[in-house]
Motif scaffolding. Structure first.
Motif, PDB file in Angstrom:
ATOM      1  N   SER A   9     -28.601  10.374  42.338  1.00 56.44           N
ATOM      2  CA  SER A   9     -28.693   8.963  41.951  1.00 56.44           C
ATOM      3  C   SER A   9     -30.088   8.444  42.238  1.00 56.44           C
ATOM      4  CB  SER A   9     -27.647   8.113  42.696  1.00 56.44           C
ATOM      5  OG  SER A   9     -27.912   8.113  44.079  1.00 56.44           O
ATOM      6  N   ALA A  10     -30.478   7.419  41.489  1.00 57.40           N
ATOM      7  CA  ALA A  10     -31.789   6.781  41.668  1.00 57.40           C
ATOM      8  C   ALA A  10     -31.651   5.314  41.310  1.00 57.40           C
ATOM      9  CB  ALA A  10     -32.852   7.450  40.795  1.00 57.40           C
ATOM     10  N   ASN A  11     -32.218   4.436  42.130  1.00 61.28           N
ATOM     11  CA  ASN A  11     -32.096   3.008  41.857  1.00 61.28           C
ATOM     12  C   ASN A  11     -33.104   2.573  40.785  1.00 61.28           C
ATOM     13  OD1 ASN A  11     -34.468   3.083  43.333  1.00 61.28           O
ATOM     14  ND2 ASN A  11     -34.029   1.237  44.479  1.00 61.28           N
ATOM     15  N   PRO A  12     -32.988   1.364  40.248  1.00 63.04           N
ATOM     16  CA  PRO A  12     -33.872   0.928  39.155  1.00 63.04           C
ATOM     17  C   PRO A  12     -35.359   0.997  39.495  1.00 63.04           C
ATOM     18  CG  PRO A  12     -31.983  -0.552  39.325  1.00 63.04           C
ATOM     19  CD  PRO A  12     -31.900   0.374  40.495  1.00 63.04           C
ATOM     20  N   CYS A  34     -38.942   5.912  33.611  1.00 65.48           N
ATOM     21  CA  CYS A  34     -37.678   6.284  32.983  1.00 65.48           C
ATOM     22  C   CYS A  34     -36.786   5.048  32.925  1.00 65.48           C
ATOM     23  CB  CYS A  34     -37.002   7.410  33.773  1.00 65.48           C
ATOM     24  SG  CYS A  34     -35.422   7.947  33.075  1.00 65.48           S
ATOM     25  N   ASP A  35     -36.055   4.885  31.827  1.00 64.13           N
ATOM     26  CA  ASP A  35     -35.210   3.695  31.652  1.00 64.13           C
ATOM     27  C   ASP A  35     -33.716   3.984  31.757  1.00 64.13           C
ATOM     28  OD1 ASP A  35     -34.985   5.174  29.383  1.00 64.13           O
ATOM     29  OD2 ASP A  35     -35.526   3.578  27.978  1.00 64.13           O
ATOM     30  N   LYS A  64     -30.942  10.311  32.493  1.00 69.82           N
ATOM     31  CA  LYS A  64     -31.997  11.244  32.094  1.00 69.82           C
ATOM     32  C   LYS A  64     -32.553  12.031  33.285  1.00 69.82           C
ATOM     33  CE  LYS A  64     -33.536   8.477  28.136  1.00 69.82           C
ATOM     34  NZ  LYS A  64     -34.677   7.744  27.524  1.00 69.82           N
ATOM     35  N   VAL A  65     -32.365  11.517  34.495  1.00 70.75           N
ATOM     36  CA  VAL A  65     -32.890  12.214  35.677  1.00 70.75           C
ATOM     37  C   VAL A  65     -31.785  12.873  36.497  1.00 70.75           C
ATOM     38  CG1 VAL A  65     -34.842  10.625  35.804  1.00 70.75           C
ATOM     39  CG2 VAL A  65     -32.790  10.143  37.147  1.00 70.75           C
ATOM     40  N   THR A  67     -45.935  12.292  37.087  1.00 67.93           N
ATOM     41  CA  THR A  67     -46.885  12.792  38.084  1.00 67.93           C
ATOM     42  C   THR A  67     -46.433  12.436  39.485  1.00 67.93           C
ATOM     43  OG1 THR A  67     -48.681  12.493  36.479  1.00 67.93           O
ATOM     44  CG2 THR A  67     -49.303  12.791  38.774  1.00 67.93           C
ATOM     45  N   LEU A  68     -45.855  11.238  39.653  1.00 71.07           N
ATOM     46  CA  LEU A  68     -45.379  10.822  40.966  1.00 71.07           C
ATOM     47  C   LEU A  68     -44.248  11.732  41.440  1.00 71.07           C
ATOM     48  CD1 LEU A  68     -45.202   8.888  43.361  1.00 71.07           C
ATOM     49  CD2 LEU A  68     -43.741   7.408  41.963  1.00 71.07           C
ATOM     50  N   ALA A  69     -43.283  12.022  40.568  1.00 71.46           N
ATOM     51  CA  ALA A  69     -42.152  12.873  40.951  1.00 71.46           C
ATOM     52  C   ALA A  69     -42.618  14.266  41.342  1.00 71.46           C
ATOM     53  CB  ALA A  69     -41.146  12.949  39.807  1.00 71.46           C
ATOM     54  N   VAL A  70     -43.557  14.815  40.580  1.00 69.63           N
ATOM     55  CA  VAL A  70     -44.074  16.148  40.905  1.00 69.63           C
ATOM     56  C   VAL A  70     -44.798  16.125  42.246  1.00 69.63           C
ATOM     57  CG1 VAL A  70     -45.662  17.957  40.158  1.00 69.63           C
ATOM     58  CG2 VAL A  70     -44.233  16.800  38.474  1.00 69.63           C
TER      59      VAL A  70
END
Length: 440
Positions: A139-142, A150-151, A155-156, A167-170
């Motif tokens: 899970s990921a918050n807004p 990502c909207d 998708k994640v 780039t931030l996630a990597v």
């Protein structure tokens, strides 16, 4: 079969056995007289009374306990057991009802707390990403989704951080567990990222906290270098003014003396004056960085701004043997823009591209209408890993004669325009792109 049904069946069987064993129509019994019949009837009545007592003392309490077990199994904490008029059983019933009431209150409290925490997480400006034991996103918050561009959480979900196109996630995926790092990315954004874990059902579940610190860090850096630059500029310019005045006086005295042997000295003094002027310009350039005016945003056409600068940009490119290509959108691109500040920022971006190429390269400017973007692409050697980590850092430059001011100026101007931007070198085609996205 429930206890009540078993008890009724038992009563019927006992009564039937009594009738069979003590048959009142049997001639032997009738011949023995009414006393024998009354004895049989009394025995049957006594058995039925004992069975009734057994039911109220044993079966009903056990039936109540069975109902309680059913309620617990169904997790129905709102229902209660009735008293059975048995001291021992009623104590169990009271304890059970008290336990059910406590469980109901705790469940309600947990639901309220979970709702409160979910509300906080959903509106928190801090990004929160929960992972499973294999590092996949559950899970990921807004806010985290916005940081990852990502909207949709779907998708994640189920992906690893290094599998996202962010780039931030990597960069976060490279952080060790239970470590905290501050990341400065190629889009001038600064994040404080923490990889921690929490216990759930006896297992440690990893999660990531992402806090954007760009505004705070930039303000702190700007406040620090403003003070330093202004102090240095003040002292240097005052000293240079005095030195130049002295050199002018010395030059005039030597020239008026007419002594040809001192002509070389005059030339040396002129060189010293030129160096002082260059030093004054150098330190003034630093001071000008902290004096950027506020952007006066007005409706404007992006392609037109590029074409206005075309002549000057071609001149800059021709001096270095670099070809300039324009790939502008066929549609008009209406944006809110400060024409003077943006044109200056665009020229700075082009200057950086030309200097990175050196000689005989190509710079291409591409615009799109929907969304409104501008990209400056060059085929230079690209950005090294060391330079990428320090982009948009005050006073850092990878060029030998660089002052580390160009990107700071560009970042400040684009931020005043509300633009998103990034400077990256693609691993696929090796091209370096300065990407600018205007707000819609």
């Amino acid at each position: 079969m429930r206890l009540t049904g078993i008890f009724v069946l038992l009563a019927v069987l006992v009564g039937g056995m009594a009738v069979v064993v003590c048959d009142p129509w049997d001639r032997g019994w009738f011949q023995q007289g009414p006393a024998s019949i009354y004895a049989v009837e009394g025995t049957v009545a006594l058995i039925l009374i004992l069975l009734s007592v057994l039911y109220y003392k044993t079966v009903r309490p056990l039936h109540a306990i069975s109902n309680g077990i059913d309620l617990l199994r169904a997790q129905d904490f709102s229902s209660r057991l009735s008293r059975v008029n048995s001291y021992e059983a009623d104590q169990i019933v009271e304890m059970f009802n008290s336990m059910m009431n406590q469980l109901k209150n705790e469940r309600l409290h947990m639901r309220e707390q979970n709702h409160f925490f979910d509300l906080i997480i959903s509106v928190s400006p801090m990004g929160i990403v929960i992972l499973d034991t294999y590092g996949r996103i559950t899970s990921a918050n807004p806010s985290a989704l916005a940081f990852f561009d990502c909207d949709d959480a779907r998708k994640v979900a189920g992906k690893r951080l290094d599998e996202l196109e962010s780039t931030l996630a990597v960069s976060i995926s490279r952080i060790e567990q239970n470590d905290i790092q501050t990341l400065r990315l190629s889009d001038s954004m600064i994040y404080r990222c923490s990889r921690l874990s929490f216990m759930d059902s006896g297992f440690a579940h990893p999660f990531v906290l992402i806090e954007r610190m760009t505004d705070e860090v930039v303000k702190a850096e700007k406040k620090a270098y403003e003070k330093v630059v202004r102090m240095i500029a003040h002292e240097v310019n005052n000293s240079i003014a005095g030195v130049n005045s002295t050199l002018d006086t010395a030059s005039m005295i030597i020239e008026e003396s007419g002594d040809e042997e001192l002509a070389d000295v005059v030339q040396v003094l002129r060189v010293c004056q030129e160096r002082c002027v260059a030093m004054s310009r150098f330190i003034t350039a630093f001071a000008n960085v902290v004096k950027i005016p506020e952007a006066n945003l007005m409706p404007g056409e992006l392609n037109e701004r590029v074409l206005v600068c075309r002549g000057f940009m071609e001149s800059m490119c021709n001096k270095h043997g670099v070809r300039l290509r324009l790939s502008l959108s066929d549609e008009e691109i209406e944006v809110m823009i400060d024409e003077v500040l943006f044109e200056q920022a665009l020229l700075n971006i082009l200057k950086n591209s030309i200097e990175s190429i050196g000689k005989n390269g190509v710079v291409e400017i591409v615009t799109t209408c929907n969304p409104p973007t501008l990209t400056v692409i060059d085929n230079g050697p690209g950005i090294s890993e060391e330079a990428r980590q320090r982009l948009f850092t005050p006073f850092y430059s990878s060029k030998p004669q660089g002052q580390g001011l160009g990107l700071i100026f560009i970042s400040d101007v684009l931020t005043k325009h509300g633009c998103r931007f990034s400077l990256t070198t693609s691993a696929v085609d090796g091209l370096t792109r300065f990407f600018i996205a205007f707000p819609k």
